[in-house]
Design a protein around this motif. Structure first.
Motif, PDB file in Angstrom:
ATOM      1  N   ALA A  27       0.823  -1.205   0.000  1.00 23.38           N
ATOM      2  CA  ALA A  27       0.000   0.000   0.000  1.00 23.38           C
ATOM      3  C   ALA A  27       0.863   1.263   0.000  1.00 23.38           C
ATOM      4  N   ARG A  28       2.086   1.172   0.502  1.00 28.20           N
ATOM      5  CA  ARG A  28       2.979   2.336   0.557  1.00 28.20           C
ATOM      6  C   ARG A  28       3.751   2.543  -0.730  1.00 28.20           C
ATOM      7  N   ARG A  29       3.900   1.515  -1.511  1.00 27.25           N
ATOM      8  CA  ARG A  29       4.804   1.565  -2.670  1.00 27.25           C
ATOM      9  C   ARG A  29       4.026   1.647  -3.980  1.00 27.25           C
ATOM     10  N   ASP A  30       4.659   2.279  -4.936  1.00 26.90           N
ATOM     11  CA  ASP A  30       4.141   2.313  -6.303  1.00 26.90           C
ATOM     12  C   ASP A  30       4.328   0.936  -6.913  1.00 26.90           C
ATOM     13  N   GLY A  31       3.291   0.400  -7.504  1.00 23.39           N
ATOM     14  CA  GLY A  31       3.349  -0.970  -8.002  1.00 23.39           C
ATOM     15  C   GLY A  31       4.329  -1.151  -9.145  1.00 23.39           C
ATOM     16  N   LEU A  32       4.579  -0.118  -9.944  1.00 21.55           N
ATOM     17  CA  LEU A  32       5.464  -0.251 -11.100  1.00 21.55           C
ATOM     18  C   LEU A  32       6.922  -0.035 -10.721  1.00 21.55           C
ATOM     19  N   THR A  33       7.233   1.020  -9.975  1.00 21.13           N
ATOM     20  CA  THR A  33       8.637   1.403  -9.753  1.00 21.13           C
ATOM     21  C   THR A  33       9.162   0.965  -8.390  1.00 21.13           C
ATOM     22  N   GLY A  47       5.068   1.682 -27.274  1.00 22.34           N
ATOM     23  CA  GLY A  47       4.119   0.924 -26.476  1.00 22.34           C
ATOM     24  C   GLY A  47       4.328   1.157 -24.983  1.00 22.34           C
ATOM     25  N   HIS A  48       3.278   0.811 -24.224  1.00 26.36           N
ATOM     26  CA  HIS A  48       3.308   1.048 -22.782  1.00 26.36           C
ATOM     27  C   HIS A  48       4.310   0.147 -22.046  1.00 26.36           C
ATOM     28  N   VAL A  49       4.572  -1.033 -22.570  1.00 27.56           N
ATOM     29  CA  VAL A  49       5.550  -1.920 -21.909  1.00 27.56           C
ATOM     30  C   VAL A  49       6.914  -1.266 -21.910  1.00 27.56           C
ATOM     31  N   THR A  50       7.283  -0.716 -23.054  1.00 25.68           N
ATOM     32  CA  THR A  50       8.575  -0.030 -23.137  1.00 25.68           C
ATOM     33  C   THR A  50       8.572   1.194 -22.259  1.00 25.68           C
ATOM     34  N   GLY A  51       7.430   1.918 -22.225  1.00 28.55           N
ATOM     35  CA  GLY A  51       7.335   3.085 -21.349  1.00 28.55           C
ATOM     36  C   GLY A  51       7.541   2.707 -19.888  1.00 28.55           C
ATOM     37  N   ASP A  52       6.955   1.552 -19.470  1.00 28.19           N
ATOM     38  CA  ASP A  52       7.145   1.094 -18.085  1.00 28.19           C
ATOM     39  C   ASP A  52       8.615   0.788 -17.805  1.00 28.19           C
ATOM     40  N   GLN A  53       9.263   0.153 -18.807  1.00 24.53           N
ATOM     41  CA  GLN A  53      10.689  -0.148 -18.620  1.00 24.53           C
ATOM     42  C   GLN A  53      11.494   1.138 -18.492  1.00 24.53           C
ATOM     43  N   ALA A  54      11.135   2.155 -19.272  1.00 21.17           N
ATOM     44  CA  ALA A  54      11.838   3.441 -19.202  1.00 21.17           C
ATOM     45  C   ALA A  54      11.653   4.075 -17.835  1.00 21.17           C
ATOM     46  N   LEU A  55      10.420   4.016 -17.289  1.00 19.95           N
ATOM     47  CA  LEU A  55      10.173   4.584 -15.963  1.00 19.95           C
ATOM     48  C   LEU A  55      11.013   3.885 -14.890  1.00 19.95           C
ATOM     49  N   ARG A  56      11.065   2.541 -14.939  1.00 18.14           N
ATOM     50  CA  ARG A  56      11.861   1.810 -13.943  1.00 18.14           C
ATOM     51  C   ARG A  56      13.336   2.155 -14.053  1.00 18.14           C
ATOM     52  N   HIS A  57      13.804   2.319 -15.310  1.00 19.59           N
ATOM     53  CA  HIS A  57      15.217   2.650 -15.509  1.00 19.59           C
ATOM     54  C   HIS A  57      15.534   4.037 -14.948  1.00 19.59           C
ATOM     55  N   ILE A  58      14.650   4.976 -15.218  1.00 21.55           N
ATOM     56  CA  ILE A  58      14.875   6.345 -14.736  1.00 21.55           C
ATOM     57  C   ILE A  58      14.869   6.361 -13.203  1.00 21.55           C
ATOM     58  N   VAL A  59      13.964   5.607 -12.583  1.00 25.73           N
ATOM     59  CA  VAL A  59      13.929   5.535 -11.121  1.00 25.73           C
ATOM     60  C   VAL A  59      15.267   5.018 -10.575  1.00 25.73           C
ATOM     61  N   ARG A 112      20.711  10.316  -1.132  1.00 20.28           N
ATOM     62  CA  ARG A 112      21.433  10.123   0.121  1.00 20.28           C
ATOM     63  C   ARG A 112      20.506   9.456   1.141  1.00 20.28           C
ATOM     64  N   PRO A 113      21.076   8.897   2.195  1.00 17.08           N
ATOM     65  CA  PRO A 113      20.212   8.345   3.253  1.00 17.08           C
ATOM     66  C   PRO A 113      19.316   9.448   3.831  1.00 17.08           C
ATOM     67  N   GLY A 114      18.046   9.188   3.938  1.00 14.97           N
ATOM     68  CA  GLY A 114      17.109  10.175   4.473  1.00 14.97           C
ATOM     69  C   GLY A 114      16.327  10.934   3.410  1.00 14.97           C
ATOM     70  N   ASP A 115      16.780  10.919   2.144  1.00 14.57           N
ATOM     71  CA  ASP A 115      16.036  11.577   1.067  1.00 14.57           C
ATOM     72  C   ASP A 115      14.810  10.758   0.716  1.00 14.57           C
ATOM     73  N   LEU A 116      13.715  11.444   0.331  1.00 16.82           N
ATOM     74  CA  LEU A 116      12.471  10.769  -0.039  1.00 16.82           C
ATOM     75  C   LEU A 116      12.266  10.869  -1.538  1.00 16.82           C
ATOM     76  N   PHE A 117      11.768   9.748  -2.120  1.00 16.62           N
ATOM     77  CA  PHE A 117      11.582   9.684  -3.567  1.00 16.62           C
ATOM     78  C   PHE A 117      10.250   8.992  -3.809  1.00 16.62           C
ATOM     79  N   GLY A 118       9.348   9.671  -4.532  1.00 21.52           N
ATOM     80  CA  GLY A 118       8.045   9.082  -4.756  1.00 21.52           C
ATOM     81  C   GLY A 118       7.495   9.435  -6.144  1.00 21.52           C
ATOM     82  N   ARG A 119       6.536   8.611  -6.575  1.00 21.78           N
ATOM     83  CA  ARG A 119       5.878   8.836  -7.879  1.00 21.78           C
ATOM     84  C   ARG A 119       4.561   9.573  -7.607  1.00 21.78           C
ATOM     85  N   LEU A 120       4.459  10.764  -8.211  1.00 19.81           N
ATOM     86  CA  LEU A 120       3.286  11.600  -7.980  1.00 19.81           C
ATOM     87  C   LEU A 120       2.202  11.396  -9.014  1.00 19.81           C
ATOM     88  N   GLY A 121       2.605  11.012 -10.206  1.00 20.60           N
ATOM     89  CA  GLY A 121       1.652  10.791 -11.291  1.00 20.60           C
ATOM     90  C   GLY A 121       2.265   9.859 -12.306  1.00 20.60           C
TER      91      GLY A 121
END
Length: 528
Positions: A421-427, A471-483, A491-500
């Protein structure tokens, strides 16, 4: 023609070389090849030719041949035996206890225990000695090695004789003869019997037991044991006022005793010589012998040797009319005599205490046996009930185990669902809701500590073209790579999240404005 001669230096070198070769050949011939046989020979000459025993013991230490574990422990025992023979009872204790505790060879352990028992008795540690004697008596029926049994019986006789238990000392002395008919064993048995009879004041110079002991030991060529029996005979001569016979026998055994260097015999030889010389009126010689006895026996503290030596000196000085000297020696004599009598009493008392302890332990053991019988009956009566109880317990345990496993599985699922529930399912990074919650908490924390917080928003340019073109599959792969690229810079303590869809949030804490800008620029370049 003149005969040709080698130069003198060459002749000397030749002779020296020949001598070295001869010595080497002699050494090689005498080198230890069979360790077991060599140890047998070494032990066999302990009492018949003690100087040879010492040389052989030194040889095996010098050559240090390859030995089995059993042979190493046997050598350790012989080292302890030699230390005790020289009178170093404290030094002998460590090797003997090593053998007892670690050798694992029952006959060798019995030998070491018997010798340690006698050493403890000589060292005035009577209760320890008599307690060990009790253990050896219990184990004796289980001991089947002839040499070990003889050693145990010998030392039991000696130790109990010192405790004033003449009957027991005689019993064990006579048991030695029943172990073997060999000359050495018969010598030992007869000499132990003579020593016990002498301690019980049951001997005189004509006693057949004493003469039999001397004859048996001479026949067996057991010099050390024979000298002990002969010293006893000298004492009977002195007690019977026959100093000439005593002195004649003492002079015969003097070179034998000094050759073997048995620490116990030397002071007795000297004090008996002093007593015989004093009875003969040879006072100057008696004084020298008495002082030699004092020098030899001074390390023992209190002993009958010191007592008798001071008594000889006192009697001579009194006869000469030297009142002060006589008084000084008499004071030493009284001190030694009192100490000796106290020591005799201490031995008897210690023996009685040990016997009482053994009796109490025996009674306690019998009580425990009866108690165990009662317990076995109770156990028989409750055995069926115990089986039923075990069955119920097993059923309950199985039920509890299943319940625990089910609860663990439920808990794991809860934790998994909470994390999902806390994590983005894709990244796999924080989703929008939890990023905002975590960001609010971080901002509040930094506000309390006057720290800095920077928020960077990432919006991927032209990302829609990737989805439309590839295609969307490639787009998903691109998003994971960028993440993964962005996470490498965090750094330790920094927050990183997907907003949209292609929008991300980055909350940087604890950095100055310029540092945050530089970090954001590095991330931008890395993504580009």
């Amino acid at each position: 023609m003149p005969r040709h001669r080698f130069p003198r230096p060459l002749r000397i070198a030749t002779v020296a070389l020949a001598a070295m070769l001869w010595l080497w050949a002699a050494w090689a011939a005498a080198a230890i090849t069979d360790v077991g046989h060599f140890l047998d020979q070494t032990e066999s000459v302990r009492l018949s030719d003690h100087p040879r025993f010492v040389r052989m013991l030194a040889q095996i230490h010098r050559e240090n041949p390859s030995m089995t574990s059993a042979q190493q422990w046997r050598l350790r025992y012989l080292d302890g035996w030699e230390l005790a023979f020289r009178g170093d009872y404290v030094g002998a204790e460590a090797p003997l206890r090593d053998v007892i505790e670690h050798a694992g060879d029952a006959p060798l352990v019995a030998r070491a225990s018997a010798l340690l028992m006698n050493n403890l008795s000589i060292g005035h540690r009577y209760e320890e000695a008599y307690a060990l004697a009790g253990k050896l008596v219990v184990k004796l029926p289980e001991l089947h090695d002839e040499g070990a049994r003889v050693m145990v019986l010998q030392n039991l006789s000696q130790t109990l004789n010192a405790a004033g238990q003449t009957d027991l000392a005689l019993r064990y002395a006579r048991m030695v003869a029943s172990e073997s008919n060999s000359p050495g064993t018969l010598c030992l048995s007869h000499s132990l019997e003579a020593a016990a009879l002498f301690a019980g004041k049951l001997l005189n110079p004509q006693s057949p037991e004493l003469n039999l002991a001397i004859e048996a030991c001479n026949h067996a060529d057991q010099q050390v044991v024979a000298a002990t029996a002969q010293l006893i005979k000298c004492s009977t001569y002195i007690d019977a006022k026959q100093p000439s016979r005593a002195l004649e026998l003492l002079q015969q055994i003097d070179p034998i005793i000094h050759r073997n260097r048995y620490s116990i015999q030397i002071p007795y030889l000297q004090v008996e010589t002093a007593q015989a010389l004093a009875q003969l009126g040879r006072d100057n010689e008696a004084i020298q012998a008495a002082k030699a006895a004092l020098a030899s026996g001074s390390s023992s503290g209190v002993s009958e040797v010191l007592r008798d030596a001071y008594h000889v000196l006192y009697e001579i000085e009194k006869k000469r009319g030297h009142g002060m000297a006589a008084l000084r020696f008499y004071e030493h004599y009284v001190t030694q005599n009192t100490g000796y009598l106290n020591d005799v009493s201490a031995r008897a008392l210690a023996y009685q205490r040990v016997q009482q302890n053994l009796l109490a332990q025996k009674m306690q053991n019998e009580a425990l046996v009866r108690q165990n019988q009662v317990l076995r009956l109770q156990q028989a009566l409750t055995e069926q009930e115990a089986r039923s109880t075990r069955l119920y317990a097993l059923l309950l345990l199985a039920t509890l185990t299943l319940l625990v496993l089910w609860l663990v599985r439920v808990k794991r699922l809860q934790l998994r669902f909470r994390e999902m529930a806390r994590r983005d399912g894709l990244t796999g990074i924080l989703n929008h809701q939890h990023f905002m919650q975590a960001a609010e908490a971080a901002v509040a924390e930094q506000g309390r500590s006057s720290g800095n917080v920077a928020l960077a928003l990432i919006d991927l340019d032209h990302f829609k073209q990737i989805n439309d073109t590839h295609g969307h599959v490639t787009g998903d792969q691109a998003l994971r790579h960028i993440v993964s690229v962005v996470q490498a810079w965090l750094r330790p303590g920094d927050l990183f999240g997907r907003l949209g869809g292609e929008e991300f949030g980055l909350l940087l804490t604890g950095c100055a404005h310029d540092e945050c800008v530089a970090l954001a620029e590095h991330i931008r370049e890395a993504v580009a």
